[in-house]
Design a protein around this motif. Sequence first.
Motif, PDB file in Angstrom:
ATOM      1  N   ARG A  10       0.830  -1.210   0.000  1.00  0.00           N
ATOM      2  CA  ARG A  10       0.000   0.000   0.000  1.00  0.00           C
ATOM      3  C   ARG A  10       0.864   1.261   0.000  1.00  0.00           C
ATOM      4  O   ARG A  10       0.517   2.263  -0.631  1.00  0.00           O
ATOM      5  N   GLU A  11       1.979   1.222   0.714  1.00  0.00           N
ATOM      6  CA  GLU A  11       2.872   2.380   0.738  1.00  0.00           C
ATOM      7  C   GLU A  11       3.455   2.646  -0.653  1.00  0.00           C
ATOM      8  O   GLU A  11       3.525   3.805  -1.098  1.00  0.00           O
ATOM      9  N   GLU A  12       3.870   1.599  -1.343  1.00  0.00           N
ATOM     10  CA  GLU A  12       4.427   1.780  -2.682  1.00  0.00           C
ATOM     11  C   GLU A  12       3.343   2.202  -3.671  1.00  0.00           C
ATOM     12  O   GLU A  12       3.606   3.003  -4.583  1.00  0.00           O
ATOM     13  N   LEU A  13       2.146   1.687  -3.502  1.00  0.00           N
ATOM     14  CA  LEU A  13       1.038   2.125  -4.354  1.00  0.00           C
ATOM     15  C   LEU A  13       0.783   3.611  -4.178  1.00  0.00           C
ATOM     16  O   LEU A  13       0.452   4.320  -5.141  1.00  0.00           O
TER      17      LEU A  13
ATOM     18  N   SER B 138       0.340 -13.375  -5.576  1.00  0.00           N
ATOM     19  CA  SER B 138       0.245 -12.281  -6.543  1.00  0.00           C
ATOM     20  C   SER B 138      -1.184 -11.812  -6.768  1.00  0.00           C
ATOM     21  O   SER B 138      -1.443 -10.601  -6.889  1.00  0.00           O
ATOM     22  N   TRP B 139      -2.135 -12.745  -6.824  1.00  0.00           N
ATOM     23  CA  TRP B 139      -3.527 -12.337  -7.071  1.00  0.00           C
ATOM     24  C   TRP B 139      -4.113 -11.610  -5.859  1.00  0.00           C
ATOM     25  O   TRP B 139      -4.948 -10.728  -6.027  1.00  0.00           O
ATOM     26  N   GLU B 140      -3.632 -11.937  -4.661  1.00  0.00           N
ATOM     27  CA  GLU B 140      -4.054 -11.187  -3.478  1.00  0.00           C
ATOM     28  C   GLU B 140      -3.504  -9.767  -3.526  1.00  0.00           C
ATOM     29  O   GLU B 140      -4.191  -8.793  -3.205  1.00  0.00           O
ATOM     30  N   GLY B 141      -2.248  -9.642  -3.949  1.00  0.00           N
ATOM     31  CA  GLY B 141      -1.653  -8.321  -4.116  1.00  0.00           C
ATOM     32  C   GLY B 141      -2.350  -7.519  -5.191  1.00  0.00           C
ATOM     33  O   GLY B 141      -2.524  -6.301  -5.072  1.00  0.00           O
ATOM     34  N   ALA B 142      -2.772  -8.189  -6.275  1.00  0.00           N
ATOM     35  CA  ALA B 142      -3.479  -7.499  -7.356  1.00  0.00           C
ATOM     36  C   ALA B 142      -4.810  -6.940  -6.863  1.00  0.00           C
ATOM     37  O   ALA B 142      -5.226  -5.851  -7.269  1.00  0.00           O
ATOM     38  N   ALA B 143      -5.482  -7.684  -5.989  1.00  0.00           N
ATOM     39  CA  ALA B 143      -6.751  -7.194  -5.443  1.00  0.00           C
ATOM     40  C   ALA B 143      -6.524  -5.936  -4.616  1.00  0.00           C
ATOM     41  O   ALA B 143      -7.323  -4.992  -4.662  1.00  0.00           O
ATOM     42  N   VAL B 144      -5.420  -5.884  -3.865  1.00  0.00           N
ATOM     43  CA  VAL B 144      -5.078  -4.682  -3.099  1.00  0.00           C
ATOM     44  C   VAL B 144      -4.759  -3.538  -4.062  1.00  0.00           C
ATOM     45  O   VAL B 144      -5.218  -2.403  -3.870  1.00  0.00           O
ATOM     46  N   ALA B 145      -4.004  -3.830  -5.104  1.00  0.00           N
ATOM     47  CA  ALA B 145      -3.622  -2.797  -6.066  1.00  0.00           C
ATOM     48  C   ALA B 145      -4.835  -2.200  -6.765  1.00  0.00           C
ATOM     49  O   ALA B 145      -4.839  -1.014  -7.118  1.00  0.00           O
TER      50      ALA B 145
END
Length: 247
Positions: free
Chosen positions: A17-20, A45-52
């Motif tokens: 979230r900080e990098e986003l 990766s798909w969990e990270g994509a949902a956050v992104a």
Amino acid sequence: MKRVSVELVPRDEQALREELGVVAQYRERVDVINIPDLLRFPMRSWEGAAVAQETYAAAMPHIRAMDIDLREELPMKAFLREHNIREVLVIQGDPPQDMTHEVYPTTSTDVIRKFREEMPEVRVYAGIDQYRSSMRDELYRIRRKEQAGAAGFFTQPFFDLRYLEMYADMLAGLDVYWGVSPVMTRRSQSYWERKNNVVFPHSFEPTLEWSVDFTRRVMELAEREAASLYVMPIKSNLAAYLQGIFA
């Protein structure tokens, strides 16, 4: 350019979230966030994509082919559909350090075809590794992936514009995201030379200034060729690098 994609490593949710938040300062310049699938981190990766996707409408998880059992349905299928993730990048993947993690002799081409069969609504991209073998052999792999259903390709980082231009000529007509990555130390340079067989040009310097200048030159080429850019700010000052290339 068609699109600009920035890769962010999902070390954990807070760090992602900080990098986003840093990338969001360039919302008008960045179109999609790529999320690699690194087994040493707990977030897939798909969990990270949902956050992104909370910050960017387009987020693309990497799918490791060797994790996929062809006898079973795609294990991330329900999650991708639940979160309306419509693009993925299929890569072969590195063998896991944890020997209890089960892998299979599945190839990227197998998984590209499996996505086309099970999730035709998903746009599937494939990887290009311009350092693994000859251009002729890599072109054969590219054609096989295209035949299996790959809609486009993401390359490994380039560090020599002359080499990139040779690939651009060979891949004319394909949807390609040209990869770039800042290399800031001699140790990082040595990693790319030993691990990925990269031959750096004589003019190369492991500095932010060199990496920013080279990235901007690749951006100019992508503009001329109506291609896309794949930015991989690995182990670098994300804010300084993005400010440099988007200034």
